[in-house]
Design an enzyme around this catalytic site. Sequence first.
Site, PDB file in Angstrom:
ATOM      1  N   GLU A 104       0.513  -1.177  -0.237  1.00  0.00           N
ATOM      2  CA  GLU A 104       0.053   0.059   0.121  1.00  0.00           C
ATOM      3  C   GLU A 104       0.943   1.117   0.017  1.00  0.00           C
ATOM      4  OE1 GLU A 104      -2.109  -3.068   2.659  1.00  0.00           O
ATOM      5  OE2 GLU A 104       0.062  -2.738   1.974  1.00  0.00           O
ATOM      6  N   CYS A 162      -0.743  -0.324   7.747  1.00  0.00           N
ATOM      7  CA  CYS A 162      -1.276   0.657   6.365  1.00  0.00           C
ATOM      8  C   CYS A 162      -2.434   1.108   6.415  1.00  0.00           C
ATOM      9  CB  CYS A 162      -1.127   0.044   5.143  1.00  0.00           C
ATOM     10  SG  CYS A 162       0.812  -0.708   5.228  1.00  0.00           S
ATOM     11  N   ALA A 205      11.821 -37.862  -6.665  1.00  0.00           N
ATOM     12  CA  ALA A 205      12.349 -38.317  -7.693  1.00  0.00           C
ATOM     13  C   ALA A 205      11.886 -39.666  -8.026  1.00  0.00           C
ATOM     14  CB  ALA A 205      13.653 -37.921  -7.978  1.00  0.00           C
ATOM     15  N   TRP A 210      21.246 -40.448  -9.938  1.00  0.00           N
ATOM     16  CA  TRP A 210      20.039 -40.013 -10.715  1.00  0.00           C
ATOM     17  C   TRP A 210      19.700 -39.820 -11.438  1.00  0.00           C
ATOM     18  CZ3 TRP A 210      20.191 -35.275  -8.730  1.00  0.00           C
ATOM     19  CH2 TRP A 210      19.978 -33.866  -8.661  1.00  0.00           C
ATOM     20  N   SER A 253       6.576 -40.621   7.550  1.00  0.00           N
ATOM     21  CA  SER A 253       7.118 -40.388   8.293  1.00  0.00           C
ATOM     22  C   SER A 253       5.934 -38.945   8.373  1.00  0.00           C
ATOM     23  CB  SER A 253       8.453 -39.830   9.220  1.00  0.00           C
ATOM     24  OG  SER A 253       8.632 -38.721   8.862  1.00  0.00           O
TER      25      SER A 253
END
Length: 356
Positions: A53, A87, A157, A176, A296
């Site tokens: 603002e 504000c 992944a 990977w 978990s």
Amino acid sequence: MSAPEIFMQRCLELALLGMGDVAPNPMVGCVIVHDGIIIGEGYHEKCGLAHAEVNAIRSVLNPELLSQSTLYVSLEPCAHFGKTPPCSDLIIENRIPRVVIGTVDPFAQVAGKGINRMQNAGIKVEVGVLEKECRELNRRFLTFHEKKRPYIILKWAQTLDGFIDTDRSETDHPTWITNALAKRLVHKQRSEESAILIGTNTAKYDNPALTVREWVGNQPIRMVIDRTGRLDKELHLFDGKATTWTFTEQKKPDSENLKFITLDFGKNMLPQLLSELYKSDILSVIVEGGGKLLNSFLELNLWDEAFVYTGNQFFGKGVSAPHISGETIAFEKLDDCKLHVLRNFSLVYTSNFREI
């Protein structure tokens, strides 16, 4: 889309420019409209600096028009003295006659107080324009204040046959799974969140740096669970290049860029950990651990989003990927990899989503 919705949409677009820079504050955008034309706009650029603002009001070239204008803002203007003045007081001082707000601020020191202050000053206040979209934008901030914990993002992944890792009894180095494009997206996401958490085995076997290298942005706080203090101090996590927190049962003195937090591992560890993050104003955390840590969180239904990357390969055997029940809200192809983003709708409101 109506005119108020168009102006609120602009507020949302502006607010997004603060992504990664304003936590633990919310992302907020603001526009000031006179006779249907935007004459000022701004957003919260960085925590501790001027709010949206303030920036919008300062941007108006002819301040005399403020007393004839409408201020649109994606989140309720604050009503308290924090790092900046309220504000709502600034809006009153500038005699802005009408304010349109996307959604109420759940922060206890605001939570309707800004609205009441402006209404008591004779300002016409409207609340709820694009409210779902405004809440979606600040889902981290809202979760933090409404659930008293950080927004939890699970990330892993997996292979096409559903494994997140090989059998480490046969190989001691990580394999990977995804590609360079997916890696870049992961680093971008790190730059947008407050912290990233892994478990002991991930730190030991993968030796990740957990830093932002494939993208330009802020470094998240690196966090690792090391109950007995058995992790090698030569690991990348302890290189001092970024702040690291270690959750342990052993009391140790802090050092530069390294903080130790003691937990009672005789009790459920996760609620204690999340309580520590809440007390430290950690708005969001990416859980990027192995199967044990991820499961978990899933077992306790402590998650809000999940980013599941699927690579174009098979392991045949290894560590099985977590089983997750959530609704896919976005999907993206990353060359020969895929990304599914899931949301835990058992914990959050229903909202509108855009595909990635």
